[in-house]
Design a protein around this motif. Structure first.
Motif, PDB file in Angstrom:
ATOM      1  N   THR A 150      46.131 117.210  34.329  1.00 49.67           N
ATOM      2  CA  THR A 150      46.458 116.645  35.396  1.00 49.67           C
ATOM      3  C   THR A 150      46.297 115.273  35.434  1.00 49.67           C
ATOM      4  N   MET A 151      45.838 114.537  34.325  1.00 44.77           N
ATOM      5  CA  MET A 151      45.737 113.166  34.171  1.00 44.77           C
ATOM      6  C   MET A 151      47.142 112.456  34.211  1.00 44.77           C
ATOM      7  N   PRO A 152      48.067 112.522  33.847  1.00 39.39           N
ATOM      8  CA  PRO A 152      48.385 113.672  32.604  1.00 39.39           C
ATOM      9  C   PRO A 152      48.271 113.319  31.266  1.00 39.39           C
ATOM     10  N   VAL A 153      47.703 114.041  30.402  1.00 40.78           N
ATOM     11  CA  VAL A 153      47.862 114.079  28.964  1.00 40.78           C
ATOM     12  C   VAL A 153      48.106 115.342  28.330  1.00 40.78           C
ATOM     13  N   LEU A 154      49.286 115.557  27.699  1.00 44.59           N
ATOM     14  CA  LEU A 154      49.904 116.703  27.424  1.00 44.59           C
ATOM     15  C   LEU A 154      49.735 117.267  25.839  1.00 44.59           C
ATOM     16  N   ARG A 180      44.297 121.743  28.182  1.00 39.39           N
ATOM     17  CA  ARG A 180      43.476 122.310  28.972  1.00 39.39           C
ATOM     18  C   ARG A 180      42.030 121.774  29.079  1.00 39.39           C
ATOM     19  N   ALA A 181      41.589 120.809  28.088  1.00 37.39           N
ATOM     20  CA  ALA A 181      40.213 120.337  28.262  1.00 37.39           C
ATOM     21  C   ALA A 181      39.945 119.887  29.264  1.00 37.39           C
ATOM     22  N   LYS A 182      38.632 119.830  29.503  1.00 37.48           N
ATOM     23  CA  LYS A 182      37.930 119.310  30.822  1.00 37.48           C
ATOM     24  C   LYS A 182      37.158 118.035  30.889  1.00 37.48           C
ATOM     25  N   PHE A 183      37.656 117.194  31.405  1.00 38.57           N
ATOM     26  CA  PHE A 183      37.175 115.631  31.693  1.00 38.57           C
ATOM     27  C   PHE A 183      36.517 115.235  32.665  1.00 38.57           C
ATOM     28  N   LEU A 184      35.830 114.442  32.786  1.00 40.99           N
ATOM     29  CA  LEU A 184      34.958 113.747  33.776  1.00 40.99           C
ATOM     30  C   LEU A 184      35.885 112.516  34.275  1.00 40.99           C
ATOM     31  N   GLN A 185      36.824 112.594  35.395  1.00 42.84           N
ATOM     32  CA  GLN A 185      37.487 111.539  35.884  1.00 42.84           C
ATOM     33  C   GLN A 185      36.550 110.598  36.530  1.00 42.84           C
ATOM     34  N   ILE A 186      36.848 109.240  35.945  1.00 40.21           N
ATOM     35  CA  ILE A 186      36.160 108.114  36.830  1.00 40.21           C
ATOM     36  C   ILE A 186      37.218 107.310  37.175  1.00 40.21           C
ATOM     37  N   PHE A 191      41.812 118.282  47.080  1.00 38.26           N
ATOM     38  CA  PHE A 191      42.259 117.033  46.922  1.00 38.26           C
ATOM     39  C   PHE A 191      41.627 116.413  45.716  1.00 38.26           C
ATOM     40  N   GLU A 192      40.602 117.042  44.967  1.00 36.95           N
ATOM     41  CA  GLU A 192      39.821 116.419  43.854  1.00 36.95           C
ATOM     42  C   GLU A 192      40.492 116.596  42.579  1.00 36.95           C
ATOM     43  N   GLY A 193      40.300 115.460  41.564  1.00 39.56           N
ATOM     44  CA  GLY A 193      40.796 115.552  40.577  1.00 39.56           C
ATOM     45  C   GLY A 193      42.185 114.795  40.409  1.00 39.56           C
ATOM     46  N   GLY A 194      42.491 113.603  40.116  1.00 43.82           N
ATOM     47  CA  GLY A 194      43.767 113.041  39.815  1.00 43.82           C
ATOM     48  C   GLY A 194      44.509 112.464  41.068  1.00 43.82           C
ATOM     49  N   TYR A 195      45.619 112.303  41.166  1.00 42.37           N
ATOM     50  CA  TYR A 195      46.472 111.629  42.321  1.00 42.37           C
ATOM     51  C   TYR A 195      46.444 112.366  43.771  1.00 42.37           C
ATOM     52  N   PRO A 198      51.394 115.273  42.532  1.00 41.06           N
ATOM     53  CA  PRO A 198      52.050 114.027  42.041  1.00 41.06           C
ATOM     54  C   PRO A 198      51.400 113.690  40.883  1.00 41.06           C
ATOM     55  N   MET A 199      52.317 113.220  39.698  1.00 42.51           N
ATOM     56  CA  MET A 199      51.872 112.925  38.308  1.00 42.51           C
ATOM     57  C   MET A 199      51.024 114.007  37.744  1.00 42.51           C
ATOM     58  N   GLY A 200      51.031 115.065  37.892  1.00 39.53           N
ATOM     59  CA  GLY A 200      50.335 115.936  37.175  1.00 39.53           C
ATOM     60  C   GLY A 200      50.868 117.333  36.886  1.00 39.53           C
ATOM     61  N   SER A 201      50.298 118.094  35.935  1.00 39.90           N
ATOM     62  CA  SER A 201      50.861 119.304  35.542  1.00 39.90           C
ATOM     63  C   SER A 201      49.682 120.176  35.243  1.00 39.90           C
ATOM     64  N   LYS A 202      49.985 121.416  35.078  1.00 39.05           N
ATOM     65  CA  LYS A 202      48.980 122.458  34.704  1.00 39.05           C
ATOM     66  C   LYS A 202      49.503 123.390  33.448  1.00 39.05           C
ATOM     67  N   LEU A 203      48.846 123.548  32.455  1.00 37.54           N
ATOM     68  CA  LEU A 203      49.212 124.406  31.425  1.00 37.54           C
ATOM     69  C   LEU A 203      48.879 125.960  31.627  1.00 37.54           C
ATOM     70  N   ARG A 204      49.986 126.820  31.937  1.00 35.47           N
ATOM     71  CA  ARG A 204      50.000 127.911  32.348  1.00 35.47           C
ATOM     72  C   ARG A 204      49.890 129.071  31.286  1.00 35.47           C
ATOM     73  N   THR A 205      50.820 128.875  30.338  1.00 40.14           N
ATOM     74  CA  THR A 205      51.068 129.853  29.350  1.00 40.14           C
ATOM     75  C   THR A 205      51.127 129.081  27.995  1.00 40.14           C
ATOM     76  N   ILE A 206      50.300 129.776  27.158  1.00 40.69           N
ATOM     77  CA  ILE A 206      50.578 129.337  25.624  1.00 40.69           C
ATOM     78  C   ILE A 206      51.275 130.612  24.985  1.00 40.69           C
TER      79      ILE A 206
END
Length: 593
Positions: free
Chosen positions: A48-52, A57-63, A335-339, A295-303
């Motif tokens: 979601t940040m995005p970093v691919l 799928r790691a969980k970060f604390l956004q500041i 609306f939380e997390g990212g853009y 906007p500016m985000g993605s989600k890893l659905r399938t490995i």
């Protein structure tokens, strides 16, 4: 003295501030004026940040704080970077240890600074990174990359990953943002890479800059062909011209050219595109499948089963993925997390605009109230149906003393809704309606306002049978869409698609059914006419016309002219309407400068 933080290198006199307004010279030292003050402190997933390619799928604390060292046209974070008061009471005062403890308490893998630039809060971020590493947390950021060698050397030892937004290979582009040259960014991409920091690069694709994006790819390839390049299809908001927006098809065609230059290229802001997936550069096997996630985000659905221990099991090519993917998917709330936060603030600003509120201080006061407590969560729920939306309008009107205008606005909206409701008993057959964003397979989730508009206008929302959970929806299969066999399709006016390209996509993907055969696929009159501000009432009338032309004969163009004059105090100028929820048009913004 010369400010050592970013390459603008402002010359700052004693007790004066630099161009970004975030640092002050005191005793020949640059001090951060608003340290440890955060607008956002919330969990976010890596993509979601995005970093691919870093701990998928790691969980970060956004500041996120406020402000920026750049001032860029059409910035998606403009509400945070330029418009939010730097001393807003909505900002949370948290020490570095409190930030680190929050990350640990919420079981985050690390801490990431994004949405505005960490160069606006450099010393606070440096202190957090230093402490986070001591506590075993990962650290990273999204940035314009305009570090000086001095500031980069201070930060790099404590940084694990960086996403650098490269605006182009032309000094004029950087000068338009208040900077001097693009060369420091290229230098810093290579410096971070050589220092062992995981680097991903993002750039914007506009309608007129294909050659520049190709040149960016060639430049990055000289450092390493394995550096992921994120192509952000331009979303024109704020004061940006919509004529600069390329279609999804145009961006996908550029993507294909780029993949011959770099091993890993990704296309964002293009719902339904498969160009967000990771493929093995050697054999083409699918590795990771991703969805558009706002906007500016993605989600890893399938490995894919082709991925095993950072290796393509099909051809045994070693993949440059840092860290093993988490098996559990973390989904941000509303609306939380990212853009998407910026979209929430724009929704408020856009609603206030219809009440005649254009003073930035009044807008900011409403933002501050929203950001207290659970205001963001309540807004996400309240915009999905009319009565709750009306309550929100009343609430904002009371805050801004515009109750009379609010009554007029709601009376207009109720009148149109009543006209539609009056005719609904005459409906013999309700058409089955599929609401899509971008390409045909990206279905809007069931709770979205657009699906409520369909049912208000006498249709059956087939999206509600899908039980989708995504932001703002999820990609479905061709088989699922063909089984749904909708009678009508509507394309979201936020991220839409030209009808000729949409029909071509349907043909190429084997999408058949009543809507395709009968040519009942529709776009809206203008962007953001079905979501994001009270302009959705215009979209509702259009939907009613298309679903039941035997009953409804709204002159939507005339109604739009009336709406704009009555509630924006400006004439309708469709070519000037972009993707901004907040600004009804570029022309309207110019009137109020």
């Amino acid at each position: 003295m010369i400010c050592p933080i970013c390459e603008r290198r402002c010359r700052v006199e004693e007790n004066s501030v630099g161009a970004c307004g975030r640092y002050q010279c005191h005793n020949n030292t640059m001090l951060e004026r608003f340290p440890n003050s955060y607008l956002v402190v919330a969990p976010i997933s890596a993509e979601t940040m995005p970093v691919l390619h870093f701990h998928p799928r790691a969980k970060f604390l956004q500041i996120s704080t406020t402000g920026c060292n750049f001032d860029c046209l059409g910035c998606i974070s403009t509400v945070v970077a330029k418009e939010m008061d730097v001393q807003s009471p909505a900002l949370k005062k948290l020490s570095p240890i409190q930030i680190v403890n929050k990350a640990l308490e919420q079981e985050c893998d690390g801490i990431a600074f994004l949405m505005n630039d960490p160069l606006a809060s450099f010393y606070s971020f440096l202190e957090i990174c230093t402490l986070a590493k001591e506590c075993g947390l990962l650290t990273g950021c999204s940035t314009n990359g305009y570090f000086t060698p001095e500031s980069l050397n201070l930060l790099a030892p404590h940084l694990d990953f960086v996403n650098i937004g490269l605006k182009g290979l032309c000094n004029d582009i950087y000068k338009s943002c208040g900077a001097n040259s693009y060369k420091p960014v290229l230098r810093n991409i290579e410096l971070f890479y050589r220092k062992g920091v995981h680097v991903e690069v993002a750039c914007i694709h506009k309608k007129d800059n294909d050659d520049e994006v190709l040149a960016i790819a060639d430049t990055i390839a000289k450092i390493s062909k394995e550096i992921p390049l994120q192509i952000m299809r331009f979303i024109p908001i704020d004061d940006a011209n919509i004529n600069l927006e390329p279609s999804i098809l145009a961006s996908e065609m550029l993507y294909k050219k780029l993949t011959s230059r770099l091993d890993y290229v990704y296309l964002f802001n293009s719902p339904g595109s498969e160009c967000l997936n990771t493929y093995c550069p050697e054999c083409g096997a699918l590795i990771f499948e991703r969805d558009f996630y706002g906007p500016m985000g993605s989600k890893l659905r399938t490995i894919s089963h082709n991925y095993q221990n950072n290796t393509c099991s099909h051809c045994h090519h070693k993949l440059p993925i840092v860290g093993n993917p988490c098996q559990k998917v973390f989904d941000e709330d509303g609306f939380e997390g990212g853009y998407p936060l910026t979209r929430a603030l724009e929704i408020v600003e856009g609603t206030l605009a219809t009440l005649g509120v254009t003073d930035q201080k009044e807008v900011t006061t409403c933002w501050e109230e929203l950001l207290r407590g659970d205001g963001l969560k309540r807004l996400h729920v309240n915009i999905q149906n009319f009565e709750d939306y009306a309550t929100t309008i009343h609430y904002l009107a009371k805050m801004t003393h515009t109750e009379t205008t609010a009554k007029k606005l709601l009376a207009y909206m109720r009148d149109k809704i009543a006209i539609i409701a009056q005719e609904l008993p005459k409906v013999i057959t309700k058409p089955r309606v599929y609401y899509v964003m971008g390409k045909p397979l990206f279905a809007l989730e069931e709770e979205r306002l657009e699906n409520q508009l369909v049912e208000m206008a006498g249709g059956i929302s087939v999206n509600k049978t899908l039980s989708l959970k995504g932001r703002p929806g999820r990609k479905i299969s061709v088989e699922t869409l063909n089984e749904l066999n909708p009678d009508v399709m509507f394309i979201s006016s936020f991220l839409d698609c030209p009808l000729d390209e949409f029909y071509t996509f349907c043909e190429e993907q084997g999408i058949v059914g009543n809507a395709v055969k009968s040519k009942r696929i529709y776009t809206h009159l203008a962007p953001c006419f079905d979501f994001g501000s009270p302009r959705w009432i215009l979209g509702l009338m259009h939907i009613a016309n298309m679903l039941h032309p035997e009953l409804y004969h709204f002159d939507v163009l005339h109604e739009a002219k009336v709406f704009y004059q009555e509630f924006y105090d400006t004439p309708l100028n469709i070519p000037s309407i972009n993707r901004s929820f907040a600004k009804p048009s570029q022309y309207h913004k110019m009137l109020h400068i």
